[in-house]
Design an enzyme around this catalytic site. Structure first.
Site, PDB file in Angstrom:
ATOM      1  N   HIS A   1       4.975  -8.763  -2.886  1.00  0.00           N
ATOM      2  CA  HIS A   1       4.345  -8.922  -4.033  1.00  0.00           C
ATOM      3  C   HIS A   1       3.396  -8.003  -4.200  1.00  0.00           C
ATOM      4  O   HIS A   1       2.372  -7.576  -3.124  1.00  0.00           O
ATOM      5  CB  HIS A   1       3.521 -10.335  -3.529  1.00  0.00           C
ATOM      6  CG  HIS A   1       2.580 -10.936  -4.785  1.00  0.00           C
ATOM      7  ND1 HIS A   1       2.828 -10.511  -6.202  1.00  0.00           N
ATOM      8  CD2 HIS A   1       1.429 -11.366  -4.481  1.00  0.00           C
ATOM      9  CE1 HIS A   1       1.747 -11.071  -6.818  1.00  0.00           C
ATOM     10  NE2 HIS A   1       0.947 -11.678  -5.890  1.00  0.00           N
TER      11      HIS A   1
ATOM     12  N   SER B   1      -2.251  -9.302  -8.806  1.00  0.00           N
ATOM     13  CA  SER B   1      -1.577 -10.685  -8.910  1.00  0.00           C
ATOM     14  C   SER B   1      -2.521 -11.288 -10.018  1.00  0.00           C
ATOM     15  O   SER B   1      -2.738 -10.968 -11.140  1.00  0.00           O
ATOM     16  CB  SER B   1      -1.733 -11.522  -7.555  1.00  0.00           C
ATOM     17  OG  SER B   1      -1.257 -12.652  -7.787  1.00  0.00           O
TER      18      SER B   1
ATOM     19  N   ASP C   1       9.321  -8.962  -6.675  1.00  0.00           N
ATOM     20  CA  ASP C   1       8.321  -9.720  -6.375  1.00  0.00           C
ATOM     21  C   ASP C   1       8.448 -11.246  -6.550  1.00  0.00           C
ATOM     22  O   ASP C   1       8.974 -11.808  -7.613  1.00  0.00           O
ATOM     23  CB  ASP C   1       7.483  -9.200  -7.399  1.00  0.00           C
ATOM     24  CG  ASP C   1       5.792  -9.880  -7.117  1.00  0.00           C
ATOM     25  OD1 ASP C   1       5.787 -10.827  -6.727  1.00  0.00           O
ATOM     26  OD2 ASP C   1       4.762  -9.116  -7.278  1.00  0.00           O
TER      27      ASP C   1
END
Length: 555
Positions: free
Chosen positions: A525, A262, A494
């Site tokens: 995610h 991320s 995602d």
């Protein structure tokens, strides 16, 4: 990311406290779920393969360019870790086991004035189980946010990376500057945070709510400036990348082997831009969209969360009997959920919380968005919605929101949200006026009746933040001279870092030859911890043997 007026904004994250209601849903939610081609060569580890393994396991053999010797030649004194502190976020397991070691790296507060004030960077590691002859070096992790504590996150997540540890890597993570015990940014105290979260129940849409929101913003920003004002200009992603290169040097690695998730993908790309010759084997999973167009990025993320919500609602509708509180029609379920959130603005639900907190619309939205990060948490979302719709109580949704916002059972908040604000605003102080942001509300609500209004609110950015544009350092990503390819990994479903953003990051870094893209056709995610054998096989081969997949490989 990761305090409790959030709307989903993974990657860029929450920029203001009350009016924007924006938080990066990127790091703490991990605790909720808790044939290739190319060359093959072992990762370059430099001196680390023969470095000492004891309590004082690292020493820079040469000084780091541009730093005084006390920083450039510093040793790391590794010792048994204690339990994470409230600033880092408490772990369900308490203190890590004896195999975990912690240390402190000292870095300049201002990299432009390296002989001035310094700050500590908290570190954690678990040494490899491979024989010394097979040891590769360190694999450094950043789990996202910005604002997530690597010291608190790595131990409960480490089992997922067991093959990498067994294959020759010491698993290493850290609290980035401004986070946790690395000179953590401090804003409101716990009681004031709870009070603000209960006082403003939804995105302000009346003059009275606008006035309340403005007052809360002023209180929040004043607290940040009073408690951490000297630190705020220095918590840029670029400075964290500089800290990470000093960490590489002190660990004794010729190149940095890195796993970013991320926001960690943004940090890894910035590192590759600043230190291309020091890039080792690198995986960027759940790739952040680098597009500087705030509206385009917000639109893409609204689409991403709505796609994940549609998939959840379809899953819920397939439950046996009448178990789905949003009904058997996923399209109608969107309206049911939007209606529930609207009702919570006027009438928050009671909970059994000992501090008397109620479930507000914004807290419920936090829970919904957080649960969309992994299909493993969908059933918990269903349970929470059953309670809210059928029983008129908010316990499970409040619990899910607390897990995300870093609030523990004693009512203590980690500093992840304060750090998220500070890092994002140090990187990019831009934003729209509330009136300009409102002009995009209809468009975003048309994309998502659940998330659209909240996503529009995030467009106001960093208005009022006490760091000027002249003090910021905007991230840059181009890394055509990287010593090793960066493997990008993107998931089609995602919600927080939508798949389409990975192609733009690939272009920004330098194209497929610099950053090949591995696609995972799945939900959630990030892809590596999904359990998909194809993804883990490709990623492990890249990190352990240097095998580079063809661009466009799909799992």
């Amino acid at each position: 990311m990761r305090p409790s007026h959030p709307s989903p904004r993974g990657g860029r994250g929450r920029r203001r406290h009350a009016r924007t209601a924006a938080t990066a849903l990127a790091c703490a939610v991990a605790l909720l779920a808790a044939g290739c081609s190319g060359g093959s060569d072992r990762p370059t580890s430099g001196r680390s393969s023969s470095g000492p393994q004891g309590g004082e396991a690292s020493q820079a053999q040469e000084s780091y360019p541009g730093l005084p010797d006390e920083l450039g030649r510093q040793r790391l004194s590794w010792a048994t870790c204690q339990a994470p502190t409230p600033l880092q976020g408490t772990s369900p397991e308490g203190a890590p086991g004896e195999e975990w070691e912690c240390a402190t790296l000292t870095v300049p507060l201002d990299w432009d004035a390296p002989e001035g004030e310094t700050i500590p960077i908290a570190l954690i590691r678990e040494r490899t189980t491979a024989p010394e002859a097979d040891r590769i070096g360190s694999l450094v992790f950043n789990f996202g946010g910005p604002g997530g504590s690597g010291v608190a996150t790595l131990p409960p997540a480490a089992e997922e990376y067991g093959e990498l540890r067994a294959g020759g890597y010491d698993l290493v993570s850290f609290d980035p500057r401004g986070v946790g015990e690395s000179a953590g940014v401090v804003c409101l105290d716990d009681a004031a945070t709870d009070a603000q979260n209960q006082e403003l129940t939804g995105v302000p849409d009346t003059p009275e709510e606008e006035a309340l929101s403005e007052r809360q913003d002023e209180e929040y920003i004043a607290a940040c400036e009073a408690n951490s004002g000297e630190l705020l200009p220095h918590v840029t992603t670029a400075n964290t990348a500089r800290d990470m290169d000093l960490l590489r040097h002190v660990l004794g690695d010729e190149r940095l082997n890195y796993f970013g998730i991320s926001y960690g993908t943004k940090l890894g790309a910035v590192y590759a831009h600043l230190f291309p010759g020091n890039v080792g084997h690198t995986v960027l999973d759940g790739v952040v969209d680098p597009d500087p167009d705030q509206v385009a990025q917000t639109t893409l993320q609204t689409e991403g969360f709505q796609l994940a919500l549609d998939h959840y609602l379809a899953h819920c509708a397939q439950q046996d009997g009448a178990e789905c509180p949003t009904g058997s029609d996923p399209e109608a379920g969107n309206q049911e959920l939007a209606g529930l959130l609207a009702g919570l603005e006027e009438s928050p639900l009671p909970t059994s919380d000992p501090d008397g907190r109620k479930l507000t619309s914004l807290i419920a939205l936090t829970a919904v968005a957080a649960a969309l990060y992994s299909p493993d948490t969908w059933d918990y979302l269903t349970l929470g919605l059953q309670e809210a719709v059928w029983s008129g109580t908010g316990d499970t949704l409040l619990y899910l929101a607390d897990l995300y916002t870093g609030r523990d059972a004693q009512g203590r908040y980690s500093n992840q949200n304060a750090a998220n604000n500070a890092i994002n605003c140090a990187d990019d102080p831009s934003g729209m006026s509330p009136e300009e942001a409102t002009a995009h509300e209809d468009e975003l609500t048309g994309i998502s009746p659940v998330f659209g209004e909240y996503m529009a609110a995030t467009l106001t950015g960093c208005e009022g933040w006490p760091v000027s544009a002249s003090e910021t350092e905007r991230p840059a990503y181009e890394a055509r001279d990287a010593a090793s390819p960066l493997l990008l990994v993107a998931t089609t479903g995602d919600p927080a870092t939508p798949y389409e953003g990975a192609a733009r990051m690939q272009e920004a870094i330098g194209g497929p030859g610099v950053a090949p893209l591995l696609s995972f056709d799945g939900e959630g995610h990030s892809a590596y911890t999904s359990g998909d054998a194809c993804v883990t096989g490709v990623v492990n081969a890249h990190l352990l043997t240097g095998e580079v997949p063809e661009d466009g490989r799909a799992c």
